[in-house]
Design a protein around this motif. Structure first.
Motif, PDB file in Angstrom:
ATOM      1  N   LEU A 196      -7.593 -13.347   1.644  1.00 60.18           N
ATOM      2  CA  LEU A 196      -6.827 -12.634   0.610  1.00 60.18           C
ATOM      3  C   LEU A 196      -6.823 -11.131   0.884  1.00 60.18           C
ATOM      4  O   LEU A 196      -5.789 -10.470   0.768  1.00 60.18           O
ATOM      5  N   ARG A 197      -7.978 -10.595   1.265  1.00 59.29           N
ATOM      6  CA  ARG A 197      -8.072  -9.158   1.568  1.00 59.29           C
ATOM      7  C   ARG A 197      -7.211  -8.815   2.795  1.00 59.29           C
ATOM      8  O   ARG A 197      -6.495  -7.820   2.790  1.00 59.29           O
ATOM      9  N   GLU A 198      -7.317  -9.665   3.844  1.00 57.96           N
ATOM     10  CA  GLU A 198      -6.541  -9.425   5.067  1.00 57.96           C
ATOM     11  C   GLU A 198      -5.044  -9.407   4.779  1.00 57.96           C
ATOM     12  O   GLU A 198      -4.281  -8.648   5.381  1.00 57.96           O
ATOM     13  N   LEU A 199      -4.629 -10.276   3.846  1.00 58.15           N
ATOM     14  CA  LEU A 199      -3.205 -10.409   3.528  1.00 58.15           C
ATOM     15  C   LEU A 199      -2.856  -9.636   2.259  1.00 58.15           C
ATOM     16  O   LEU A 199      -1.920  -9.998   1.535  1.00 58.15           O
ATOM     17  N   GLY A 200      -3.617  -8.567   2.006  1.00 61.18           N
ATOM     18  CA  GLY A 200      -3.420  -7.753   0.798  1.00 61.18           C
ATOM     19  C   GLY A 200      -1.983  -7.320   0.565  1.00 61.18           C
ATOM     20  O   GLY A 200      -1.469  -7.458  -0.556  1.00 61.18           O
ATOM     21  N   PRO A 201      -1.259  -6.793   1.602  1.00 66.40           N
ATOM     22  CA  PRO A 201       0.121  -6.340   1.367  1.00 66.40           C
ATOM     23  C   PRO A 201       1.018  -7.474   0.851  1.00 66.40           C
ATOM     24  O   PRO A 201       1.815  -7.253  -0.068  1.00 66.40           O
ATOM     25  N   LEU A 202       0.861  -8.701   1.405  1.00 70.12           N
ATOM     26  CA  LEU A 202       1.669  -9.839   0.947  1.00 70.12           C
ATOM     27  C   LEU A 202       1.296 -10.223  -0.480  1.00 70.12           C
ATOM     28  O   LEU A 202       2.168 -10.454  -1.332  1.00 70.12           O
ATOM     29  N   VAL A 203      -0.008 -10.284  -0.768  1.00 71.30           N
ATOM     30  CA  VAL A 203      -0.478 -10.678  -2.111  1.00 71.30           C
ATOM     31  C   VAL A 203       0.054  -9.694  -3.154  1.00 71.30           C
ATOM     32  O   VAL A 203       0.566 -10.097  -4.218  1.00 71.30           O
ATOM     33  N   TRP A 204      -0.026  -8.385  -2.862  1.00 75.45           N
ATOM     34  CA  TRP A 204       0.466  -7.367  -3.798  1.00 75.45           C
ATOM     35  C   TRP A 204       1.974  -7.472  -3.985  1.00 75.45           C
ATOM     36  O   TRP A 204       2.483  -7.395  -5.109  1.00 75.45           O
ATOM     37  N   GLU A 205       2.681  -7.661  -2.897  1.00 76.38           N
ATOM     38  CA  GLU A 205       4.146  -7.815  -2.942  1.00 76.38           C
ATOM     39  C   GLU A 205       4.533  -8.990  -3.854  1.00 76.38           C
ATOM     40  O   GLU A 205       5.412  -8.869  -4.710  1.00 76.38           O
ATOM     41  N   LEU A 206       3.855 -10.132  -3.645  1.00 73.38           N
ATOM     42  CA  LEU A 206       4.184 -11.332  -4.423  1.00 73.38           C
ATOM     43  C   LEU A 206       3.860 -11.144  -5.913  1.00 73.38           C
ATOM     44  O   LEU A 206       4.661 -11.510  -6.781  1.00 73.38           O
ATOM     45  N   LEU A 207       2.694 -10.583  -6.210  1.00 73.64           N
ATOM     46  CA  LEU A 207       2.276 -10.450  -7.614  1.00 73.64           C
ATOM     47  C   LEU A 207       3.026  -9.327  -8.336  1.00 73.64           C
ATOM     48  O   LEU A 207       3.483  -9.509  -9.465  1.00 73.64           O
TER      49      LEU A 207
ATOM     50  N   LEU B 198      -9.223  -9.652  -5.185  1.00 77.82           N
ATOM     51  CA  LEU B 198      -7.942  -9.278  -5.799  1.00 77.82           C
ATOM     52  C   LEU B 198      -7.962  -7.840  -6.298  1.00 77.82           C
ATOM     53  O   LEU B 198      -7.016  -7.083  -6.067  1.00 77.82           O
ATOM     54  N   THR B 199      -9.043  -7.461  -7.009  1.00 77.20           N
ATOM     55  CA  THR B 199      -9.079  -6.090  -7.539  1.00 77.20           C
ATOM     56  C   THR B 199      -9.090  -5.068  -6.399  1.00 77.20           C
ATOM     57  O   THR B 199      -8.485  -4.003  -6.519  1.00 77.20           O
ATOM     58  N   SER B 200      -9.733  -5.421  -5.283  1.00 82.49           N
ATOM     59  CA  SER B 200      -9.716  -4.468  -4.150  1.00 82.49           C
ATOM     60  C   SER B 200      -8.316  -4.386  -3.537  1.00 82.49           C
ATOM     61  O   SER B 200      -7.878  -3.313  -3.110  1.00 82.49           O
ATOM     62  N   VAL B 201      -7.559  -5.513  -3.537  1.00 82.24           N
ATOM     63  CA  VAL B 201      -6.160  -5.497  -3.067  1.00 82.24           C
ATOM     64  C   VAL B 201      -5.320  -4.604  -3.983  1.00 82.24           C
ATOM     65  O   VAL B 201      -4.497  -3.800  -3.519  1.00 82.24           O
ATOM     66  N   PHE B 202      -5.554  -4.721  -5.300  1.00 83.07           N
ATOM     67  CA  PHE B 202      -4.783  -3.903  -6.259  1.00 83.07           C
ATOM     68  C   PHE B 202      -5.062  -2.406  -6.040  1.00 83.07           C
ATOM     69  O   PHE B 202      -4.163  -1.583  -6.199  1.00 83.07           O
ATOM     70  N   GLN B 203      -6.301  -2.090  -5.669  1.00 85.72           N
ATOM     71  CA  GLN B 203      -6.657  -0.686  -5.431  1.00 85.72           C
ATOM     72  C   GLN B 203      -6.039  -0.176  -4.124  1.00 85.72           C
ATOM     73  O   GLN B 203      -5.431   0.895  -4.094  1.00 85.72           O
ATOM     74  N   GLU B 204      -6.211  -0.994  -3.063  1.00 85.64           N
ATOM     75  CA  GLU B 204      -5.754  -0.547  -1.741  1.00 85.64           C
ATOM     76  C   GLU B 204      -4.230  -0.550  -1.614  1.00 85.64           C
ATOM     77  O   GLU B 204      -3.636   0.378  -1.081  1.00 85.64           O
ATOM     78  N   GLU B 205      -3.592  -1.624  -2.098  1.00 81.45           N
ATOM     79  CA  GLU B 205      -2.144  -1.765  -1.913  1.00 81.45           C
ATOM     80  C   GLU B 205      -1.348  -1.160  -3.059  1.00 81.45           C
ATOM     81  O   GLU B 205      -0.235  -0.685  -2.866  1.00 81.45           O
TER      82      GLU B 205
ATOM     83  N   ASP C 145      -8.228   0.547 -13.630  1.00 79.82           N
ATOM     84  CA  ASP C 145      -6.835   0.091 -13.733  1.00 79.82           C
ATOM     85  C   ASP C 145      -6.635  -1.245 -13.011  1.00 79.82           C
ATOM     86  O   ASP C 145      -5.870  -2.100 -13.462  1.00 79.82           O
ATOM     87  N   ALA C 146      -7.329  -1.426 -11.882  1.00 80.62           N
ATOM     88  CA  ALA C 146      -7.245  -2.693 -11.147  1.00 80.62           C
ATOM     89  C   ALA C 146      -7.820  -3.829 -12.001  1.00 80.62           C
ATOM     90  O   ALA C 146      -7.251  -4.927 -12.059  1.00 80.62           O
ATOM     91  N   ALA C 147      -8.944  -3.559 -12.683  1.00 83.24           N
ATOM     92  CA  ALA C 147      -9.555  -4.569 -13.565  1.00 83.24           C
ATOM     93  C   ALA C 147      -8.617  -4.904 -14.722  1.00 83.24           C
ATOM     94  O   ALA C 147      -8.457  -6.069 -15.106  1.00 83.24           O
TER      95      ALA C 147
END
Length: 528
Positions: free
Chosen positions: A459-470, A494-501, A508-510
């Motif tokens: 999930l972390r590796e694919l952070g840009p895709l996960v953020w794009e989709l959500l 997930l929260t780290s993806v929200f922060q990074e991407e 705010d991520a939480a």
């Protein structure tokens, strides 16, 4: 409860509504949940707001405590009765039942001199046509079609894909729903139980409630054989609770055994009871074998008070009626582990299911269906991200089958297991769907490299895709599997993806994750 809750929180209730009421709140909870004993705390505060007088602070029982909820409940109950009896003394004409005297049994068993001519158990199973869909009171006896091991023979865990024929059952279900199955005890355990208690398994009885208005258990036919009672109803393979030892002590004619049982049921004996019973997962049957003089003297009338009924087990449905009409499939990990006891511990339901072989003759399993906690969007273009390591992938197979049959696109599956060639469930099916463009699959094989890789790493590796989709495509996120550490790890990823991407701060991520949960766009189904 819902009606009471809505009423008690009405804003127009005056603050003196309960000014003449004394109250005490006892909550049963589990501190591994984020909102530990939330209802008990909220109710206690609300009763105070409405003018009630608290006899004691709220008691918050915790299932995670090594002594269980009793660690908090014992001292609290002692204090409660002192308060209550001070305010409301027992009337002089009423005696207190002394300790060691059992209350009357809920039922009496009237043994019949001979077996009935028509087997009541077969009649009970056949029964009349049920008025509605199958239920706990009237399960459907589903023929088992296949029972196939889907892990390699060398893999440490035996996992089964089991298929049932539900033709003519009236059962209907959607992705995310669960099937409930009531298992049976092993024949050898039934024989051993009857031997220790001095019961004849082939003797029949009728069950009579002592009090008017008390219904007999619907799962038991009338008349019923002792064998049927023990194999289908009494949970002799469960780990007994403290109340079991309390009642057993009352029924014991043997001084030494009674002394030990009283020790186990006393508040100060709870650590010893935990070491004897809970830690090694000792069963009701094994305890009875350890106290043979007491077991042999247990009156049959007390069996239903002493031993709890077998509880149904829930399994995520792993197939869709759109892909497999008249069929219902489940993925079952057979529970088998060792404690300090000589005999390995076995999961009652998973071991029973694994032992059934439709290749040797017809096999029927009582089952019914209920809605699960996962619901999937019906709109054709809403993407779904599904994270299902191990057997957690089962509900997502049903979802993917259903969505593909309906032409719904945007199916993203994160699957994790130990080894590609040992426990990669439905590998060929996923790869075929991916080839057809119906699925995007991401895998994590934790043991195939030096550093363990799990679904949260993917999930972390694919952070840009996960953020794009959500964030941009309104995707729904689903999580299923073992509750031990995985759900927290996935939420953290997930929260780290929200922060990074997404460039969000920690708080705010939480909040973003909490908002997804409120909108039902983050759903999870986890089990211990």
């Amino acid at each position: 409860m819902k009606n009471f809750w809505r009423f008690i929180f009405r804003k127009n209730l005056p603050p003196t509504s309960l000014c003449q009421m004394d109250f005490a709140v006892l909550g049963l909870g589990d501190s591994s949940y984020a909102k530990f004993n939330f209802v008990a705390k909220k109710l206690h505060r609300r009763l105070l707001q409405l003018g009630g007088s608290a006899l004691l602070p709220a008691c918050l029982g915790d299932d995670q405590h090594e002594l269980g909820p009793d660690a908090a409940i014992d001292p609290w109950l002692h204090a409660l009765w002192e308060k209550v009896l001070g305010l409301y003394p027992v009337p002089p004409d009423l005696g207190v039942i002394p300790p060691g005297v059992p209350l009357p049994s809920k039922f009496t068993l009237r043994f019949l001199p001979e077996a009935p001519k028509m087997c009541s158990e077969e009649q009970h199973v056949a029964g009349a046509d049920p008025p509605g869909p199958p239920s706990e009171q009237q399960p459907f006896l589903a023929p088992m079609v296949t029972n196939q091991r889907v892990t390699s023979p060398s893999h440490f865990q035996d996992v089964r894909l089991i298929e049932f024929d539900i033709t003519g059952s009236g059962l209907s279900f959607a992705a995310g729903d669960v099937v409930l199955i009531r298992p049976q005890n092993q024949a050898s355990h039934v024989q051993q139980f009857c031997r220790v208690l001095g019961l004849d398994p082939d003797q029949y009885f009728t069950l009579l409630p002592r009090e008017p208005g008390v219904p007999c258990p619907t799962q038991l036919p009338q008349p019923c054989s002792v064998r049927h009672l023990v194999s289908h109803y009494l949970d002799v393979a469960s780990v007994p609770r403290r109340s079991f030892f309390e009642l057993l002590a009352c029924l014991s004619p043997h001084e030494l055994e009674r002394e030990k049982l009283l020790q186990f049921s006393a508040p100060q004996g709870q650590e010893e009871l935990y070491s004897y019973c809970n830690r090694p997962r000792r069963t009701v049957l094994e305890v009875l074998c350890d106290f043979p003089h007491t077991a042999g003297a247990v009156p049959a009338d007390y069996l239903l008070d002493l031993i709890p009924p077998i509880r149904p087990r829930a399994f995520s449905i792993a197939s869709s009626l759109l892909a497999h009409p008249s069929r219902l499939q489940i993925l079952v990990a057979v529970v088998h582990y060792q404690t300090r006891l000589k005999e390995p511990r076995r999961g009652l339901c998973s071991s029973w299911l694994a032992s059934l072989d439709p290749g040797r003759g017809p096999v029927q399993v009582p089952l019914w269906v209920r809605p699960g906690s996962l619901t999937f969007p019906e709109t054709p273009d809403t993407p779904v991200i599904m994270v299902g390591p191990g057997t957690g992938v089962a509900p997502f197979r049903a979802a993917v089958q259903e969505r593909v049959a309906r032409g719904q696109t945007g199916n993203f599956l994160f699957f994790g297991c130990r080894w590609r060639d040992q426990d990669f469930y439905w590998e060929s099916e996923w790869l075929e769907l991916e080839r057809k463009g119906c699925l995007t699959l991401f895998t994590a094989f934790s043991r195939e490299q030096e550093r363990k890789v799990y679904v949260q790493h993917r999930l972390r590796e694919l952070g840009p895709l996960v953020w794009e989709l959500l964030d941009r495509r309104g995707a729904y996120f689903y999580l299923a599997g073992n509750a031990k550490g995985m759900p927290a790890d996935v939420s953290e990823a997930l929260t780290s993806v929200f922060q990074e991407e997404g460039g969000l701060s920690g708080p705010d991520a939480a909040n973003y994750l909490a908002r997804l949960q409120r909108m039902m766009r983050f759903q999870s189904e986890t089990w211990a």
